[in-house]
Design a protein around this motif. Structure first.
Motif, PDB file in Angstrom:
ATOM      1  N   VAL A   1       0.835  -1.208   0.000  1.00 41.10           N
ATOM      2  CA  VAL A   1       0.000   0.000   0.000  1.00 41.10           C
ATOM      3  C   VAL A   1       0.867   1.255   0.000  1.00 41.10           C
ATOM      4  O   VAL A   1       1.876   1.340   0.696  1.00 41.10           O
ATOM      5  CB  VAL A   1      -0.928  -0.003   1.235  1.00 41.10           C
TER       6      VAL A   1
ATOM      7  N   VAL B   1      -2.881   6.952   0.686  1.00 38.49           N
ATOM      8  CA  VAL B   1      -4.027   6.707   1.557  1.00 38.49           C
ATOM      9  C   VAL B   1      -4.240   7.887   2.494  1.00 38.49           C
ATOM     10  O   VAL B   1      -5.364   8.369   2.683  1.00 38.49           O
ATOM     11  CB  VAL B   1      -3.836   5.406   2.363  1.00 38.49           C
TER      12      VAL B   1
ATOM     13  N   ALA C   1      -6.388  -0.202   5.158  1.00 39.46           N
ATOM     14  CA  ALA C   1      -6.039  -0.230   3.732  1.00 39.46           C
ATOM     15  C   ALA C   1      -5.130  -1.406   3.415  1.00 39.46           C
ATOM     16  O   ALA C   1      -5.259  -2.049   2.363  1.00 39.46           O
ATOM     17  CB  ALA C   1      -5.376   1.084   3.336  1.00 39.46           C
TER      18      ALA C   1
ATOM     19  N   GLU D   1      -7.236  -4.687   3.498  1.00 40.24           N
ATOM     20  CA  GLU D   1      -8.108  -4.770   2.319  1.00 40.24           C
ATOM     21  C   GLU D   1      -7.305  -5.051   1.048  1.00 40.24           C
ATOM     22  O   GLU D   1      -7.780  -5.748   0.141  1.00 40.24           O
ATOM     23  CB  GLU D   1      -8.898  -3.467   2.156  1.00 40.24           C
TER      24      GLU D   1
END
Length: 206
Positions: free
Chosen positions: A30, A35, A54, A57
């Motif tokens: 990520v 984010v 995040a 997921e």
């Protein structure tokens, strides 16, 4: 049921193994800055929790393809000092600046966790939370700061320090959960697992 750690952190992996869990590791990849940029004036706890969620997921599709029954745990840690949230410094220059700022002072180490439950390959329940631990840093001489930076350890850890490595020499004490400072809070993870219907004792390795 598989316990999946959505992190490449060897410290988090070590904490889990010492506590009886042998997780599968699936690195999320990520973009934390991206984010964070989507959030509007988050509190420190909201920031680390959103980043942890995040990460969990991001690996969902990969995990669902290999494990029908699993819990995915995402984690994120940052140090708050002078109202600024500090992640991994990345370079010796930034690490030096951080230690000149925090040596001899107290900061708040925030760890956010997200737990995602998969049943029959589908996400069914989610739980998130954060924990704050106060960290009292030692005063350091310029030579100590340079020697610590030269180990390379502070470059890739939140707040430019560890509790379980070279950095432990320069932490005078903590008020809170030690495992949270290392990277994954065992008490918080246990509570979040319970929220999604999983008992931690059922995950312990035989």
């Amino acid at each position: 049921m598989r316990f999946v750690l959505a992190s490449q952190s060897p410290a988090r992996l070590g904490v889990l193994r010492a506590a009886g869990i042998e997780p599968s590791v699936v690195v999320s990849g990520v973009d934390e800055d991206a984010v964070a940029a989507t959030l509007t004036d988050p509190t420190p706890g909201e920031l680390v929790t959103a980043l942890a969620a995040a990460k969990a997921e991001a690996v969902l599709a990969t995990v669902a393809g290999t494990h029908a029954d699993a819990v995915i745990v995402g984690c994120d840690s940052m140090l708050s000092i002078d109202g600024e949230m500090l992640g991994k410094p990345g370079t010796p220059e930034v690490a030096r600046k951080r230690w000149l700022q925090q040596a001899g002072r107290t900061g708040d180490l925030l760890t956010g966790h997200a737990v995602l439950r998969l049943e029959n390959g589908e996400p069914t329940r989610r739980a998130t939370g954060s924990h704050t631990t106060h960290v009292r840093f030692a005063g350091m001489s310029p030579d100590e700061i340079e020697a610590y930076i030269a180990t390379g350890e502070p470059l890739n850890v939140a707040g430019a320090f560890t509790l379980d490595g070279f950095g432990g020499w320069f932490v005078e004490g903590i008020d809170g959960d030690p495992s949270s400072v290392i990277g994954i809070s065992l008490p918080l993870t246990r509570r979040l697992l319970a929220e999604v219907g999983v008992s931690v004792i059922d995950l312990w390795a035989a």
